[in-house]
Scaffold this active site. Sequence first.
Site, short mmCIF file in Angstrom:
data_model
loop_
_atom_site.label_atom_id
_atom_site.label_comp_id
_atom_site.label_asym_id
_atom_site.label_seq_id
_atom_site.Cartn_x
_atom_site.Cartn_y
_atom_site.Cartn_z
N LYS A 47 -27.53 -64.58 64.52
CA LYS A 47 -27.09 -63.64 65.57
C LYS A 47 -28.11 -63.65 66.70
O LYS A 47 -29.33 -63.65 66.43
CB LYS A 47 -26.96 -62.25 64.95
CG LYS A 47 -26.36 -61.19 65.87
CD LYS A 47 -26.24 -59.85 65.11
CE LYS A 47 -25.59 -58.76 65.92
NZ LYS A 47 -25.45 -57.49 65.17
N SER A 60 -20.85 -55.48 65.38
CA SER A 60 -21.27 -56.28 66.50
C SER A 60 -21.59 -57.74 66.14
O SER A 60 -21.69 -58.59 67.02
CB SER A 60 -22.52 -55.67 67.14
OG SER A 60 -23.59 -55.65 66.21
N SER A 84 -22.38 -53.25 61.37
CA SER A 84 -22.17 -54.49 62.13
C SER A 84 -22.17 -55.76 61.32
O SER A 84 -21.86 -56.83 61.87
CB SER A 84 -23.20 -54.61 63.24
OG SER A 84 -22.82 -53.82 64.31
N1 GLN Z 1 -20.31 -50.35 65.46
C1 GLN Z 1 -21.50 -49.56 65.37
C2 GLN Z 1 -22.03 -49.25 66.73
O1 GLN Z 1 -21.37 -49.59 67.66
C3 GLN Z 1 -22.51 -50.27 64.54
C4 GLN Z 1 -23.27 -51.26 65.29
C5 GLN Z 1 -24.25 -52.01 64.44
O2 GLN Z 1 -24.26 -51.88 63.23
N2 GLN Z 1 -25.14 -52.72 65.10
O3 GLN Z 1 -23.06 -48.68 66.90
#
Ligand code: GLN
Length: 474
Positions: A75, A150, A174
């Site tokens: 990532k 994400s 994420s």
């Molecule tokens: N979807 C969650 C957010 O938008 C989690 C994001 C993540 O785990 N980096 O914060």
Amino acid sequence: MTHPLDYNPEAIRAEHVSVRSRVEAYLKQIEQHKSLNAFIHVFAGSALKQADTLDDKIRQGTQTGKLAGMVIAVKDNIAVKDATLTCGSKMLENYISPYAATVIERLLAEDAIIIGKTNLDEFAMGSSNENSYFGAVKNPHDTGRVPGGSSGGSAVAVAAGMCDAALGSDTGGSIRQPASFTGTIGLKPGYGRVSRYGLVAFASSLDQIGVFSRTPSVAAQTLAVIAGADKRDSTCADEDVPDYHARLNPSMKDITLGIPEEYFQDGLDGDIRNGVRSLIDKMREAGARVREIALPMTEYAIAIYYIIATAEASSNLARFDGVRYGFRAEDPGDLNEMYAQTRAVGFGEEVRRRIMLGTYVLSAGYYDAYYRKALQVRRKLKEDFDNAFEHCDLIVSPTTPTPAFALGEKADDPLAMYLQDIYTVSANLAGIPAISVPAGTSNGLPYGMQLQAAPFNEQKLLNAAQFIHSLNLT
Ligand code: GLN
């Protein structure tokens, strides 16, 4: 489902399959699936060079590392030396990292091959991968749908067979949510299990680096290499790292599953509800005990997550000011204007929204009402889990309330997007490990079962994943 490129270290060491041929096959897949937009940068040249060096070593009978020839995507918020580290943001579009994250150093030391950097929601904020400056990522199961976020690029890279494993980061889901949407395994280790050194911080008390893979075995091998104390991250725990792979044991005997009613409420897709219930029955038939447990603070999880995560993000992202890193606005009138314009233009809408929310909940007048209160409720939520784990080994639930949604469907509705994380944020708030394992399909779209365990019990998650994997549900 077995993939022709399933990672088999014995076959590599016995020279039945060359590392070069594996890297070439994966590069071909990446090229063929370019339109999914999973990668921001592909390291074709350096990956092939690494492969040739490794093939030479094997030919000469030189000892090779534990992950010899495993092909891994990363990532693009995790630092690889001399490579871009965009974080999916215009702010860091041209930024090159001068150093490598601890996890990357450890993977390379065990002869894994880094094949490229994957797309993500900007600074890991999002649940659909539509918040990337480099464009949305598409779900290989239906290209009209999101892959989740994400870490959507990493999930798709694994799902579409572009690598053996991929690293992601999980602050509130994420890794697990995109794993659920793409039919992959997604493991978020517990807080302190894996070094965060070299992971660009979103919310430091919640962030963890973890792994996507198609098999529990690859996840176990990878975790064993990246986990463990690191003097460069004082929050990384000095706890022994078991040989997760050697100890993989799919037996359900002596395992107690805890079922939280709070995770099966309204809003849960019917197929997912039934699928997860029937998988629990299969685990019971294989010897597991099943009992109801209560996690009463669950209803507050999203609210406290979005207070704590945005508060920490507003502080962590203060460093992107046009002076120290990356992008700087052109022709500002004075210093203050330079800061303001740099941040207004360099950050996307969701990142700006979160910085404002976070600054608000930390401001003098609201600190007690929001931030301090959220920390108190976080403690209570953690106590829920401590109590639950006195009665069970694994907490079992769906990973997400629905399968992958359509591109654009929730893009203009941040609240609907935030509700994606309803089952996942608690593990980060409590600091416990959790995994999403493919559990079935709803209208042809994959969904995952989430398992959560007490701190440092990643082995139990991998074992259960091994059991579920052996059922060939997808
Ligand atoms: N979807 C969650 C957010 O938008 C989690 C994001 C993540 O785990 N980096 O914060």
